[in-house]
Design an enzyme around this catalytic site. Structure first.
Site, PDB file in Angstrom:
ATOM      1  N   ARG A  31      -1.909  87.397  88.106  1.00 25.65           N
ATOM      2  CA  ARG A  31      -0.681  86.315  88.344  1.00 25.65           C
ATOM      3  C   ARG A  31       0.356  86.826  89.272  1.00 25.65           C
ATOM      4  NH1 ARG A  31       1.433  82.082  84.918  1.00 25.65           N
ATOM      5  NH2 ARG A  31       1.700  81.021  86.891  1.00 25.65           N
ATOM      6  N   ASN A  84       4.100  63.689  94.393  1.00 24.72           N
ATOM      7  CA  ASN A  84       3.005  64.207  93.622  1.00 24.72           C
ATOM      8  C   ASN A  84       1.748  63.825  94.335  1.00 24.72           C
ATOM      9  OD1 ASN A  84       0.733  64.839  91.561  1.00 24.72           O
ATOM     10  ND2 ASN A  84       2.356  65.167  90.125  1.00 24.72           N
ATOM     11  N   ASN A 134       8.771  76.410  86.807  1.00 24.49           N
ATOM     12  CA  ASN A 134       7.685  77.338  87.398  1.00 24.49           C
ATOM     13  C   ASN A 134       8.304  78.951  86.892  1.00 24.49           C
ATOM     14  OD1 ASN A 134       6.345  75.267  88.537  1.00 24.49           O
ATOM     15  ND2 ASN A 134       7.023  75.604  90.463  1.00 24.49           N
ATOM     16  N   HIS A 175      11.091  77.993  82.035  1.00 27.38           N
ATOM     17  CA  HIS A 175      10.040  78.511  81.352  1.00 27.38           C
ATOM     18  C   HIS A 175      10.072  80.291  81.594  1.00 27.38           C
ATOM     19  CE1 HIS A 175       7.412  74.926  80.853  1.00 27.38           C
ATOM     20  NE2 HIS A 175       8.562  74.827  79.917  1.00 27.38           N
TER      21      HIS A 175
HETATM   22  P1  OAD Z   1       0.160  71.117  86.149  1.00 28.65           P
HETATM   23  O1  OAD Z   1      -0.921  71.990  86.526  1.00 28.65           O
HETATM   24  O2  OAD Z   1       0.093  70.567  84.635  1.00 28.65           O
HETATM   25  O3  OAD Z   1       0.604  69.935  87.230  1.00 28.65           O
HETATM   26  C1  OAD Z   1       0.610  70.083  88.470  1.00 28.65           C
HETATM   27  C2  OAD Z   1       1.064  68.650  88.992  1.00 28.65           C
HETATM   28  O4  OAD Z   1       1.284  69.014  90.523  1.00 28.65           O
HETATM   29  C3  OAD Z   1      -0.097  67.721  88.986  1.00 28.65           C
HETATM   30  O5  OAD Z   1       0.348  66.391  88.720  1.00 28.65           O
HETATM   31  C4  OAD Z   1      -0.615  67.779  90.416  1.00 28.65           C
HETATM   32  O6  OAD Z   1      -1.177  66.329  90.703  1.00 28.65           O
HETATM   33  C5  OAD Z   1       0.545  67.902  91.228  1.00 28.65           C
HETATM   34  N1  OAD Z   1       0.132  68.703  92.634  1.00 28.65           N
HETATM   35  C6  OAD Z   1      -1.019  69.472  92.746  1.00 28.65           C
HETATM   36  N2  OAD Z   1      -0.886  70.160  94.066  1.00 28.65           N
HETATM   37  C7  OAD Z   1       0.396  69.418  94.596  1.00 28.65           C
HETATM   38  C8  OAD Z   1       0.996  69.502  96.131  1.00 28.65           C
HETATM   39  N3  OAD Z   1       0.547  70.241  97.081  1.00 28.65           N
HETATM   40  N4  OAD Z   1       2.111  68.596  96.035  1.00 28.65           N
HETATM   41  C9  OAD Z   1       2.655  67.947  95.074  1.00 28.65           C
HETATM   42  N5  OAD Z   1       1.961  67.751  93.844  1.00 28.65           N
HETATM   43  C10 OAD Z   1       0.927  68.567  93.702  1.00 28.65           C
HETATM   44  O7  OAD Z   1       1.790  71.794  86.277  1.00 28.65           O
HETATM   45  P2  OAD Z   1       3.045  71.706  85.533  1.00 28.65           P
HETATM   46  O8  OAD Z   1       3.429  70.172  85.362  1.00 28.65           O
HETATM   47  O9  OAD Z   1       4.129  72.443  86.163  1.00 28.65           O
HETATM   48  O10 OAD Z   1       3.972  76.105  81.030  1.00 28.65           O
HETATM   49  O11 OAD Z   1       2.937  72.239  83.988  1.00 28.65           O
HETATM   50  C11 OAD Z   1       3.871  72.372  83.175  1.00 28.65           C
HETATM   51  C12 OAD Z   1       3.752  73.429  82.076  1.00 28.65           C
HETATM   52  O12 OAD Z   1       2.342  73.829  81.626  1.00 28.65           O
HETATM   53  C13 OAD Z   1       3.929  74.896  82.983  1.00 28.65           C
HETATM   54  O13 OAD Z   1       5.230  75.243  83.265  1.00 28.65           O
HETATM   55  C14 OAD Z   1       3.153  75.961  82.247  1.00 28.65           C
HETATM   56  C15 OAD Z   1       2.015  75.101  81.984  1.00 28.65           C
HETATM   57  O14 OAD Z   1       1.366  75.579  80.649  1.00 28.65           O
HETATM   58  C16 OAD Z   1       4.377  77.508  80.683  1.00 28.65           C
HETATM   59  O15 OAD Z   1       4.200  78.334  81.493  1.00 28.65           O
HETATM   60  C17 OAD Z   1       5.055  77.557  79.353  1.00 28.65           C
END
Ligand code: OAD
Length: 227
Positions: A61, A201, A89, A106
């Site tokens: 990563r 999103n 992020n 995080h």
């Molecule tokens: P997710 O992978 O859960 O969600 C990513 C979001 O980004 C989804 O809703 C997609 O629809 C959206 N998405 C994808 N590509 C995109 C783009 N080009 N433009 C706009 N939106 C887009 O990621 P997070 O919500 O960040 O935790 O997840 C939250 C936490 O879960 C992370 O911080 C991590 C993970 O486990 C830790 O590391 C503690």
């Protein structure tokens, strides 16, 4: 809303960095948690069971993040020096784009810290990341300075983020599924405090019911137009 908002806060997730080539966690079929078990790779239990596996996965990563560049969404956000950026992020792409105030809820994949709790912390080379190694201070293993499942967020970052969301006029929610708490609860905090919520999103998310405006599409295209 953005022009009138005196205090604007951004709250971002993995989708913000997707167009930089850093994979998201929950997008099917390529989301990281569809391919890998988060408990084995991103929890204290997983690290205790097989630290080498965890460190090797983080090395991969780290190489990805180290070789990635900020995309137009990071650049547009960073260009607004008045915005406070709260992010889930662990990459440093907002910082590298030049953002002045970033609150990383995080932690940061760019650092290792002592797993034994002695407080030692050190920067790692993201393009040539280290393997499993011991803390030079106390001999316990070093681990990525990120928040894993089951761990509390750093209280200083949380307090700052909570305050920023309580005080903002507009919360710009970008690229998060809004399913991981307590981070996602910040959207509720801002809404309850009277902020307007703008969501960017590629698809509806758990936060959609809170949106005053929801813009569906890639952050790299929408955020620069918006700002
Ligand atoms: P997710 O992978 O859960 O969600 C990513 C979001 O980004 C989804 O809703 C997609 O629809 C959206 N998405 C994808 N590509 C995109 C783009 N080009 N433009 C706009 N939106 C887009 O990621 P997070 O919500 O960040 O935790 O997840 C939250 C936490 O879960 C992370 O911080 C991590 C993970 O486990 C830790 O590391 C503690």
């Amino acid at each position: 809303m953005l022009a009138d908002g005196r205090r604007v806060v951004s709250f971002s997730g993995a989708g913000l960095s997707a167009e930089s080539g850093v994979g998201t966690f929950r997008d099917a079929p390529d989301g990281m948690w569809a391919k890998y078990d988060p408990v084995r790779l991103a929890s204290p239990e997983g690290f205790a069971a097989d630290p080498g596996l965890v460190i090797d996965w983080y090395a991969a990563r780290r190489r990805t993040v180290g070789n990635a560049q900020p995309n137009p969404a990071h650049v547009a956000l960073a260009g607004r020096g008045d915005i406070i950026h709260v992010t889930q992020n662990v990459d440093d792409l907002l910082m590298r784009a030049g953002a002045a105030v970033v609150i990383p809820l995080h932690g940061s994949i760019g650092f290792d810290r002592c797993n034994g709790g002695c407080g030692h912390i050190e920067r790692v080379d993201m393009t040539d990341p280290p393997g499993l190694r011991d803390c030079p201070n106390c001999g316990a293993p070093l681990r990525p300075a990120v928040v894993w499942f089951g761990e509390a967020m750093p209280s200083e970052a949380w307090d700052k983020a909570d305050r920023a969301c309580r005080d903002c006029d507009v919360l710009l929610v970008i690229g998060t599924s809004a399913v991981v708490y307590p981070a996602a609860g910040l959207i509720d905090v801002a809404k309850a405090a009277g902020a307007e919520i703008i969501i960017v999103n590629t698809q509806p998310s758990e936060a959609s019911p809170l949106a005053d405006i929801e813009l569906l599409g890639p952050a790299g295209e929408i955020v620069p137009q918006l700002l």
